[in-house]
Design an enzyme around this catalytic site. Structure first.
Site, PDB file in Angstrom:
ATOM      1  CG  ASP A 193      -6.978 -15.894 -24.338  1.00 42.04           C
ATOM      2  OD1 ASP A 193      -7.032 -15.611 -23.127  1.00 42.04           O
ATOM      3  OD2 ASP A 193      -5.916 -16.143 -24.924  1.00 42.04           O
ATOM      4  CE  LYS A 237      -3.986 -16.464 -22.017  1.00 39.87           C
ATOM      5  NZ  LYS A 237      -3.501 -16.173 -23.375  1.00 39.87           N
ATOM      6  CB  CYS A 268      -4.563 -19.604 -25.359  1.00 41.31           C
ATOM      7  SG  CYS A 268      -3.382 -18.395 -26.024  1.00 41.31           S
TER       8      CYS A 268
END
Ligand SMILES: [Zn+2]
Length: 209
Positions: A13, A111, A156
């Site tokens: 990310d 995601k 994450c």
């Protein structure tokens, strides 16, 4: 530690919205990019993840009248922290940071695209059972040792590392190639989970010697 054929660098990310100036900026989030680039030189296999939400995603405070970002609510699958709107599909905030230069990454795993459920982990959505497919991808390709970097360390990156262990993969977090949000003790909490699950926390230079 030598890196080899069965190793993959999983970059979590590194998107505009998680970097300074973004909608859900992780403090000094953009500082992960240089160590990630250095580490990447030693990996044959690189996978990127991209948080990728539809508008009005259930993890957005704005989708819950009267709720503010960083409050928590009970969802069918458990407690959910509410976030500012971020990483909306197709938005500039959802794009990778422009300085991230990992064009040879072999997979971009998106995601969080189901409206009703968040996905911190690259392996399972937040119900803990719905797979993203990444576990199968790594298994089919014989990639059994995962080195993680990116944003955010205590969300994450952390949940992905724990789920890698659940799947029987070796997992090492490159600590200096991550930055944390540290919300309500979340760094201490994830590190306790790392210790329990056998996630290694190392300096990125250790993975490239
Ligand atoms: Zn998100």
């Amino acid at each position: 530690m030598e890196t080899g054929e069965g190793d993959v660098l999983l970059v979590i990310d590194v998107q505009n919205d998680f970097c300074p100036g973004g909608a859900l900026a992780v403090p000094r989030g953009d500082e992960v990019i240089d160590p990630i680039h250095r580490a990447a030189q030693r990996f044959e296999h690189i996978v990127l993840t991209q948080d990728w939400h539809p508008p009005s995603h259930a993890s957005f405070a704005s989708a819950h009248p009267g709720k503010k970002p960083f409050e928590t609510i009970q969802m069918p699958h458990g407690m959910q922290t509410l976030w500012p709107d971020h990483c909306v599909q197709g938005s500039r905030g959802a794009e990778f940071h422009p300085s991230l230069g990992l064009a040879r990454a072999e997979l971009i795993l998106r995601k969080g695209f189901q409206r009703e459920i968040d996905s911190y982990s690259a392996f399972f959505e937040n119900d803990g059972t719905t797979p993203t497919g990444l576990g199968g991808y790594l298994r089919e390709r014989g990639l059994a040792r995962v080195f993680l970097a990116g944003l955010a360390y205590d969300y994450c990156v952390g949940y992905s590392a724990l789920d890698a262990r659940r799947l029987g993969l070796e997992a090492f977090v490159l600590r200096d190639a991550c930055r944390a949000i540290d919300l309500n003790g979340s760094v201490a909490a994830i590190e306790a989970e790392f210790a329990r699950a056998g996630v290694g926390v190392i300096a990125s230079a250790e993975s490239i010697e």
